[in-house]
Every structure is written in C-alpha cells, then in structure tokens.
Design a protein around this motif. Structure first.
Motif, mmCIF file in Angstrom:
data_model
loop_
_atom_site.group_PDB
_atom_site.id
_atom_site.type_symbol
_atom_site.label_atom_id
_atom_site.label_comp_id
_atom_site.label_asym_id
_atom_site.label_seq_id
_atom_site.Cartn_x
_atom_site.Cartn_y
_atom_site.Cartn_z
ATOM 1 N N SER A 189 0.943 -1.100 -0.116
ATOM 2 C CA SER A 189 -0.053 0.088 0.074
ATOM 3 C C SER A 189 0.695 1.306 0.101
ATOM 4 N N TYR A 190 2.126 1.238 -0.051
ATOM 5 C CA TYR A 190 3.070 2.519 0.226
ATOM 6 C C TYR A 190 4.072 2.386 -0.982
ATOM 7 N N ALA A 191 4.208 3.723 -1.099
ATOM 8 C CA ALA A 191 5.426 3.901 -1.891
ATOM 9 C C ALA A 191 6.692 3.736 -0.998
ATOM 10 N N ILE A 192 7.780 3.529 -1.499
ATOM 11 C CA ILE A 192 8.992 3.239 -0.616
ATOM 12 C C ILE A 192 10.144 3.824 -1.459
ATOM 13 N N SER A 193 11.328 4.365 -0.749
ATOM 14 C CA SER A 193 12.355 4.670 -1.478
ATOM 15 C C SER A 193 13.687 4.309 -0.983
ATOM 16 N N TRP A 194 14.938 4.657 -1.657
ATOM 17 C CA TRP A 194 16.078 4.336 -1.280
ATOM 18 C C TRP A 194 16.675 5.719 -1.208
ATOM 19 N N VAL A 195 17.450 5.961 -0.127
ATOM 20 C CA VAL A 195 18.104 7.177 0.254
ATOM 21 C C VAL A 195 19.727 6.939 0.701
ATOM 22 N N ARG A 196 20.220 7.821 -0.010
ATOM 23 C CA ARG A 196 21.988 7.458 0.277
ATOM 24 C C ARG A 196 22.518 8.511 1.111
ATOM 25 N N GLN A 197 23.616 8.255 1.562
ATOM 26 C CA GLN A 197 24.416 9.309 2.552
ATOM 27 C C GLN A 197 25.729 8.958 2.421
ATOM 28 N N ALA A 198 26.465 10.055 1.623
ATOM 29 C CA ALA A 198 27.979 9.871 1.902
ATOM 30 C C ALA A 198 28.640 10.357 2.646
ATOM 31 N N PRO A 199 29.815 10.138 3.129
ATOM 32 C CA PRO A 199 30.376 11.087 4.338
ATOM 33 C C PRO A 199 30.486 12.474 4.143
ATOM 34 N N GLY A 200 30.059 13.230 4.886
ATOM 35 C CA GLY A 200 30.404 14.595 5.019
ATOM 36 C C GLY A 200 28.914 15.309 4.111
ATOM 37 N N ASN A 201 28.203 14.428 3.594
ATOM 38 C CA ASN A 201 26.976 14.761 2.597
ATOM 39 C C ASN A 201 25.961 14.892 3.314
ATOM 40 N N GLN A 202 24.823 15.610 2.902
ATOM 41 C CA GLN A 202 23.302 15.364 3.345
ATOM 42 C C GLN A 202 22.997 13.989 2.596
ATOM 43 N N ARG A 203 21.779 13.525 3.279
ATOM 44 C CA ARG A 203 21.121 12.380 2.401
ATOM 45 C C ARG A 203 20.347 13.016 1.284
ATOM 46 N N GLU A 204 20.555 12.181 0.320
ATOM 47 C CA GLU A 204 19.935 12.172 -0.890
ATOM 48 C C GLU A 204 19.072 11.180 -1.440
ATOM 49 N N LEU A 205 17.858 11.653 -1.930
ATOM 50 C CA LEU A 205 16.634 10.779 -2.410
ATOM 51 C C LEU A 205 17.419 9.923 -3.784
ATOM 52 N N VAL A 206 17.469 8.935 -3.912
ATOM 53 C CA VAL A 206 17.910 8.170 -4.973
ATOM 54 C C VAL A 206 16.986 7.732 -5.917
ATOM 55 N N ALA A 207 15.894 7.014 -5.553
ATOM 56 C CA ALA A 207 14.838 6.403 -6.209
ATOM 57 C C ALA A 207 13.529 6.293 -5.360
ATOM 58 N N THR A 208 12.399 6.317 -5.787
ATOM 59 C CA THR A 208 11.132 6.009 -5.174
ATOM 60 C C THR A 208 10.173 5.250 -6.365
ATOM 61 N N ILE A 209 9.482 4.267 -5.584
ATOM 62 C CA ILE A 209 8.626 3.448 -6.337
ATOM 63 C C ILE A 209 7.274 3.370 -5.654
ATOM 64 N N THR A 210 6.173 3.896 -6.289
ATOM 65 C CA THR A 210 5.012 4.191 -5.698
ATOM 66 C C THR A 210 4.230 2.545 -5.567
ATOM 67 N N SER A 211 3.085 2.540 -4.800
ATOM 68 C CA SER A 211 2.348 1.408 -4.529
ATOM 69 C C SER A 211 1.727 0.677 -5.945
ATOM 70 N N GLY A 212 1.418 1.607 -6.882
ATOM 71 C CA GLY A 212 1.167 1.275 -8.289
ATOM 72 C C GLY A 212 2.403 0.954 -9.138
ATOM 73 N N GLY A 213 3.903 1.152 -8.763
ATOM 74 C CA GLY A 213 4.716 0.898 -9.634
ATOM 75 C C GLY A 213 5.397 1.936 -10.394
ATOM 76 N N ASP A 214 4.878 2.984 -10.161
ATOM 77 C CA ASP A 214 5.526 4.332 -10.648
ATOM 78 C C ASP A 214 6.929 4.395 -10.179
ATOM 79 N N THR A 215 7.892 5.112 -10.871
ATOM 80 C CA THR A 215 9.310 5.157 -10.477
ATOM 81 C C THR A 215 9.687 6.653 -10.564
ATOM 82 N N ALA A 216 10.488 6.755 -9.739
ATOM 83 C CA ALA A 216 11.288 8.136 -10.207
ATOM 84 C C ALA A 216 12.559 8.200 -9.653
ATOM 85 N N TYR A 217 13.602 8.882 -10.181
ATOM 86 C CA TYR A 217 15.084 8.699 -9.782
ATOM 87 C C TYR A 217 15.835 10.097 -9.593
#
Length: 114
Positions: free
Chosen positions: A31-59
């Motif tokens: 029922s939920y969208a889910i995302s991958w987020v990354r964080q490199a040393p010294g950097n802020q977290r960065e949203l890498v990719a998301t997939i919705t409950s319906g399968g739509d994706t964003a990068y």
C-alpha cells in the motif's frame, strides 16, 4: 512495528553492478511508496529512487539510466539494481517509507573503487 532491513552492499570496482534489497515488515507493504536514500560521508542524505504502490518510479538525475528500483509485494521486498557504478555512488544506502512518519532501515554500505 515497522522494520526495514537492507542488504547487498559491498566493495565493487567502478563500472560494476550491485543489487540492494530491503525486506519490510510491520505494515501493509503493497500500500505504500518506498524509497532508497543514500548518504556519503560529509554529505546530506540524497533521495535516489522511489517506487509507488502502483509501480511508478522516479530517480535522482545522477542515477537515471544506471539504477532501477523494483518491488516484489509478495516478498515485501524492494530492490535497487545499480549498474555502471561510479566512485561518487559510494555511500550508505537506506530504504525509507512514510506511513504516519518516516521509517528507516539501518543502511548498507556501498563502496565503489576507481
């Protein structure tokens, strides 16, 4: 309670590939969208990719054409296929969902050597 457990991180040479997995529990995964987020040393977290409950994706622009997010609702698992890896992809990768608040996994380390 909500749990997210990532795996698949490793040390890989530039140009190589990895597949990350995140197994979820404690909520209705499909029922939920889910995302991958990354964080490199010294950097802020960065949203890498998301997939919705319906399968739509964003990068994020920096990974378009190289990374692919997918989900298997029967296994309550989200994947991140990472190809043509670059040293700048080195980071801790987290999966994240928002239900009533954000929930995060513990992260998995990806290191890309040049």
């Amino acid at each position: 309670q909500v749990q997210l457990v990532e795996s698949g991180g490793d040390l890989v040479q530039a140009g190589g590939s990895l597949r990350l997995s995140c197994v979820a529990s404690g909520f209705t995964f499909s029922s939920y969208a889910i995302s991958w987020v990354r964080q490199a040393p010294g950097n802020q977290r960065e949203l890498v990719a998301t997939i919705t409950s319906g399968g739509d994706t964003a990068y994020h622009d920096s990974v378009k054409g190289r990374f692919a997010i997918s989900r298997d609702n029967a296994k309550s698992t989200v994947y991140l296929q990472m190809n043509s890896l670059k040293p700048e992809d080195t980071a801790v990768y987290y999966c994240r969902i928002f239900t009533t608040r954000f929930y995060w996994g513990q992260g998995t380390q990806v290191t890309v050597s040049s």
